[in-house]
Design a protein around this motif. Structure first.
Motif, short mmCIF file in Angstrom:
data_model
loop_
_atom_site.label_atom_id
_atom_site.label_comp_id
_atom_site.label_asym_id
_atom_site.label_seq_id
_atom_site.Cartn_x
_atom_site.Cartn_y
_atom_site.Cartn_z
N ALA A 197 0.89 -1.40 -0.06
CA ALA A 197 0.00 0.04 0.13
C ALA A 197 0.74 1.06 0.02
O ALA A 197 0.65 2.11 -0.66
CB ALA A 197 -0.96 0.00 1.28
N TYR A 198 1.92 1.14 0.71
CA TYR A 198 2.69 2.63 0.71
C TYR A 198 3.46 2.72 -0.43
O TYR A 198 3.42 3.67 -1.22
CB TYR A 198 3.98 2.24 1.87
N LEU A 199 4.16 1.74 -1.00
CA LEU A 199 4.79 1.76 -2.24
C LEU A 199 3.77 2.26 -3.32
O LEU A 199 4.24 2.78 -4.42
CB LEU A 199 5.78 0.74 -2.77
N ARG A 200 2.88 1.97 -3.37
CA ARG A 200 1.77 2.29 -4.39
C ARG A 200 1.07 3.47 -4.46
O ARG A 200 0.74 4.22 -5.35
CB ARG A 200 0.80 1.08 -4.42
N TRP A 201 0.85 3.95 -3.12
CA TRP A 201 -0.11 5.03 -3.08
C TRP A 201 0.65 6.27 -2.23
O TRP A 201 0.33 7.34 -2.38
CB TRP A 201 -1.23 4.61 -2.35
N ALA A 202 1.53 6.11 -1.12
CA ALA A 202 2.42 7.01 -0.59
C ALA A 202 3.03 8.28 -1.37
O ALA A 202 3.73 8.10 -2.47
CB ALA A 202 3.30 6.75 0.29
N ALA A 203 2.49 9.36 -1.20
CA ALA A 203 3.30 10.51 -1.92
C ALA A 203 3.63 11.51 -0.82
O ALA A 203 3.53 12.79 -0.76
CB ALA A 203 2.04 11.27 -2.62
N ASP A 204 4.67 10.83 -0.01
CA ASP A 204 5.09 11.75 1.06
C ASP A 204 6.69 12.41 1.01
O ASP A 204 7.32 12.97 1.79
CB ASP A 204 5.25 10.93 2.31
N GLY A 205 6.94 12.08 -0.26
CA GLY A 205 8.50 12.45 -0.75
C GLY A 205 9.53 11.84 -0.14
O GLY A 205 10.70 11.97 -0.50
N VAL A 206 9.15 10.63 0.40
CA VAL A 206 10.05 9.52 0.72
C VAL A 206 10.00 8.34 0.08
O VAL A 206 11.02 7.79 -0.39
CB VAL A 206 9.98 9.36 2.24
N ASN A 207 8.60 7.94 -0.36
CA ASN A 207 8.59 6.86 -1.14
C ASN A 207 9.32 6.68 -2.43
O ASN A 207 9.25 7.66 -3.19
CB ASN A 207 7.02 6.82 -1.52
#
Length: 400
Positions: A197-207
């Motif tokens: 879920a994180y790799l697919r959706w996160a837009a936090d500048g870290v992914n």
């Protein structure tokens, strides 16, 4: 109500195209098997290494040629951190004590065995002098259990058991003892769920994959195939309304699950009579339980060993069989005439367990079928091109 905040951390490893614009916008999470990466060996026919870096260690390059991003995340609490193995750091249920059972199947005569499967970290005994602890032995799987007197064995330390006369090769031993403060093993499901879920959706500048993943798949082999079946059964492929994964390939997993969400659970344990071998459920039922929207597509592969040892016949789509349904979003294949694992030249004994048979191990290479399965799954999810119908023989035709 008093709420307790728990945190956990997992080892993480990622391979992605240098230029993501040249990738296929597909993520595949390889569910590590007892801490080991497996997908490069299965699909790329590569040697198993913890940190692939040379051309030879990427095998035939199948996943790279197709542009896949590949991720691994530790999910298992009892994996030791050596030889590049990947593990999960989870909190412990402090103050909790209780009995558990550990099965041991020695392949040679020794006096001491760990209270764990193979090289895994044991749940230590609460008291090495515990007089309520028991040791049972069966000469073979169908034999009656015989209790060994407490005076004939001892805990040599909190993580090992010693039998003065030595353990008999081929016999099955069960030690029942008390332990305390177990790790919360069920958090492994959340680690795998949140990774995708994180790799697919996160837009936090870290992914590292931000904005580059359109589809995500899960892949598991043997133990981790059972883990993925259990994850589907619990409905844990989604985080909130975000689908972490579009498809799942549980390979050689039989119909069983495991001790992946139990107090004093032993995720490494492969004992057929263990608590984790709960009442089998069909792949379709597991997927239906996971659905809070369109369920993930599923390709399940079984080898002969999964039928003889892993109850895989219980998920075979038999027409008119009571309680077994063949759902439109499920495919089940039998890769007939192949073995659980393969290696050339054939080994004299299984490198993990020491198991051997009257005949040499089968070396038929089913890697082309595994590559075809992933191609078919992606076409199914992306373009609604259905793969071959479920079959009791290898029928995964696709361009590798």
């Amino acid at each position: 109500m008093h709420r307790v905040r728990w945190s956990f951390a997992a080892d993480f490893y990622l391979l992605k195209p240098v230029d993501m614009a040249q990738g296929n916008r597909r993520l595949i999470v390889d569910c590590v098997n007892r801490g080991r990466k497996v997908i490069l060996g299965m699909l790329n026919s590569a040697p198993r290494v913890p940190d692939p870096s040379t051309a030879e260690e990427f095998g035939n390059g199948f996943l790279m040629r197709h542009g896949y991003t590949i991720a691994w995340v530790g999910w298992q609490t009892d994996v030791p951190r050596h030889d590049g193995l990947m593990a999960l750091d989870a909190p412990r249920a402090q103050g909790v004590a209780g009995f558990l059972r550990c099965e041991m199947r020695p392949n040679k005569r020794v006096q001491t065995l760990p209270l764990a499967d193979r090289y895994h970290i044991p749940n230590p005994t609460l008291d090495v002098e515990d007089r309520e602890a028991r040791l049972l032995m069966k000469a073979h799987a169908g034999a009656a259990a015989v209790e060994i007197p407490r005076s004939a064995w001892r805990f040599s330390d909190p993580g090992h058991i010693e039998l003065a006369e030595g353990f008999t090769p081929g016999a099955i031993y069960d030690v029942i003892y008390r332990s305390a403060d177990p790790p919360v093993v069920g958090l492994g499901f959340l680690a795998v769920r949140d990774c995708g879920a994180y790799l697919r959706w996160a837009a936090d500048g870290v992914n590292p994959c931000s904005g580059t993943v359109e589809r995500a798949y899960l892949f598991g082999v043997s133990q981790t195939g059972r883990f993925l079946r259990h994850l589907l059964h619990l409905g844990s492929t989604r985080r909130s309304r975000q689908a972490g994964y579009d498809g799942v390939i549980p390979h050689i997993a039989g119909a069983r699950r495991g001790e992946f969400n139990l107090r004093f659970g032993q995720p490494s344990l492969n004992a057929k009579g263990a608590v984790g071998s709960c009442r089998p459920s069909t792949t379709g039922r597991s997927l239906r339980a996971s659905a809070s929207g369109q369920p993930a597509e599923d390709l399940s592969h079984q080898l002969l060993g999964g039928i003889l040892r892993g109850d895989a016949s219980l998920i075979t789509p038999i027409p008119r069989a009571r309680g077994i349904s063949t759902l439109a979003f499920v495919r089940i294949y039998l890769l007939a005439g192949t073995q659980h694992t393969r290696r050339l030249p054939p080994l004299e004994a299984d490198p993990n367990t020491g198991d051997r048979g009257e005949q040499r191990f089968n070396v038929v290479d089913y890697a082309p079928l595994m590559r075809a399965a992933l191609v078919n799954l992606d076409r199914w999810v992306t373009d609604a091109v259905e793969p071959p119908a479920s079959a009791s023989r290898a029928s995964l035709t696709a361009r590798p």
